[in-house]
Design a protein around this motif. Structure first.
Motif, mmCIF file in Angstrom:
data_model
loop_
_atom_site.group_PDB
_atom_site.id
_atom_site.type_symbol
_atom_site.label_atom_id
_atom_site.label_comp_id
_atom_site.label_asym_id
_atom_site.label_seq_id
_atom_site.Cartn_x
_atom_site.Cartn_y
_atom_site.Cartn_z
ATOM 1 N N GLU A 1 62.124 5.529 50.909
ATOM 2 C CA GLU A 1 62.665 5.415 49.444
ATOM 3 C C GLU A 1 61.677 4.415 48.797
ATOM 4 O O GLU A 1 61.482 4.333 47.655
ATOM 5 N N GLY A 2 61.404 3.226 49.679
ATOM 6 C CA GLY A 2 60.606 2.077 49.183
ATOM 7 C C GLY A 2 59.092 2.856 48.568
ATOM 8 O O GLY A 2 58.674 2.271 47.495
ATOM 9 N N GLN A 3 58.707 3.400 49.537
ATOM 10 C CA GLN A 3 57.282 4.160 49.074
ATOM 11 C C GLN A 3 57.335 4.997 47.999
ATOM 12 O O GLN A 3 56.482 5.303 46.952
ATOM 13 N N ALA B 1 66.722 1.748 46.512
ATOM 14 C CA ALA B 1 66.175 0.664 47.418
ATOM 15 C C ALA B 1 66.732 -0.555 47.589
ATOM 16 O O ALA B 1 67.205 -1.383 48.544
ATOM 17 N N PHE B 2 67.214 -1.118 46.219
ATOM 18 C CA PHE B 2 67.926 -2.248 46.048
ATOM 19 C C PHE B 2 69.430 -2.256 46.707
ATOM 20 O O PHE B 2 69.790 -3.660 47.189
ATOM 21 N N LYS B 3 69.901 -1.322 46.698
ATOM 22 C CA LYS B 3 71.206 -1.203 47.529
ATOM 23 C C LYS B 3 71.291 -1.437 48.863
ATOM 24 O O LYS B 3 71.954 -2.205 49.393
ATOM 25 N N THR C 1 59.310 -3.590 49.746
ATOM 26 C CA THR C 1 59.331 -2.535 48.826
ATOM 27 C C THR C 1 58.356 -2.300 47.895
ATOM 28 O O THR C 1 57.759 -1.357 47.594
ATOM 29 N N GLY C 2 57.532 -3.395 47.373
ATOM 30 C CA GLY C 2 56.592 -3.068 46.630
ATOM 31 C C GLY C 2 55.067 -3.214 47.003
ATOM 32 O O GLY C 2 54.223 -3.434 46.509
ATOM 33 N N GLU C 3 54.971 -2.806 48.191
ATOM 34 C CA GLU C 3 53.645 -2.485 48.970
ATOM 35 C C GLU C 3 52.757 -1.739 48.166
ATOM 36 O O GLU C 3 52.928 -0.753 47.649
#
Length: 345
Positions: free
Chosen positions: A154-156, A135-137, A70-72
């Motif tokens: 959502e991550g991006q 994202a964490f969900k 997710t932290g790309e």
């Protein structure tokens, strides 16, 4: 400084590297562009269009990594990297001025000015917090394919909104330019001039670091405007992280060239030459270990830290073996081949 000694060893490690390792990476990204661009200029070729293609490839490679992490950051670097193409033919003085302006966080300065004129103004909605929560969900409950889908959307969005809301857009652009300037000036080479330069840089970084940190922790208590307070804190955070990054970078350069640590540090070279491969494999392995679709390990800070150490050791051993038989890492080889496709190389 007293507060620092109250931290646990892991909290101190987080303090030392959070936001600083990222800054070093951004500085080196600009420096690596200079090396490639300069090498092509010596051959009478213009590297700018080829680098634009290289950035597009980085965007595509980044999507692979983003599917797992997710932290790309590579996708963000692809977007920001175009500032190097736009500025690489400008004089040093102009680039320096642009880099300083960007490091001073123009958006935060605008917030401070607007907040002073409009004391009732409040900061906007925290979009990054919203997207990271979503994202964490999925990380906690989703299947493999649901996690990939989330990370690619959502991550991006979480990533890009966070970089915008926390000043990383301007800071990254500034560090890219500083890295390119460092290449032009040959500041990473061994010379008496560079020895004095880095010693002065370390001195100035130490001189300004602690006052800036102190201001970032105390000034908000005396500011009534929430918007002004946010702008001041983010501006000061950007500056004190820059100071500490310069302290780390300068110290490593001096240790590398002027102490007996040269040989031990050179042993890490295989790991650095395969940084893209290591970055990707860390994301894939980490996702498989900690996300719901994988083993979903629920580890505390200490055990997570130990897992990170074990992963580093395993990667280092693999890189050392691989580089004895190849010139490039797997992903580095693909990126290089695709970069020069159609060039006859």
């Amino acid at each position: 400084m007293v507060r620092f000694y109250r931290y646990s060893y892991l909290e101190r490690a987080f303090f030392l590297f959070c936001g600083k390792a990222y800054a070093i990476f951004a500085l080196l990204f600009g420096f690596s562009f200079y090396i490639q661009d300069n090498n092509q200029k010596k051959r009478g070729k213009d590297f700018r269009l080829r680098f634009a293609w290289r950035l597009i490839l980085l965007f595509l490679l980044g999507q692979v990594n983003a599917a797992f992490f997710t932290g790309e950051i590579l996708v963000f670097y692809e977007v920001m990297g175009f500032i190097l193409i736009l500025t690489c033919r400008l004089p040093d003085k102009i680039i320096l001025i642009l880099a300083v302006i960007l490091m001073l966080q123009p958006l935060e300065l605008y917030k401070i000015g607007y907040g002073l004129l409009n004391p009732e103004a409040v900061p906007g909605k925290d979009l990054a917090g919203y997207y990271f929560t979503e994202a964490f969900k999925v990380q906690d409950t989703g299947t493999f394919w649901e996690t990939i889908k989330m990370n690619l959307w959502e991550g991006q969005l979480a990533n890009f909104t966070w970089t915008w809301e926390h000043g990383r857009v301007f800071q990254t652009a500034s560090l890219f330019l500083f890295g390119m300037l460092a290449g032009r000036k040959g500041l990473f080479l061994k010379s008496e001039y560079n020895l004095r330069f880095w010693m002065k840089t370390i001195g100035f970084a130490l001189l300004f670091y602690f006052p800036i940190v102190g201001l970032s922790e105390t000034l908000p208590d005396f500011i009534n405007s929430a918007l002004v307070s946010q702008g001041v804190v983010r501006l000061l955070e950007s500056l004190h992280k820059l100071c500490f990054m310069l302290l780390i970078a300068g110290s490593v350069i001096l240790m590398f060239y002027y102490t007996s640590l040269h040989k031990p540090l050179m042993k890490l070279a295989p790991y650095g030459k395969m940084s893209l491969t290591n970055y990707f494999t860390q994301s894939i392995i980490g996702s498989a270990l900690f996300y719901h679709w994988g083993l979903y390990l629920q580890l505390g800070i200490t055990y997570s830290f130990l897992v990170g150490i074990l992963l580093f050791v395993a990667q280092f051993l693999f890189c050392t073996w691989w580089m004895k038989h190849h010139k490039h890492g797997p992903f580095e080889y693909v990126w290089k081949k695709l970069t020069w496709i159609g060039s006859g190389r």
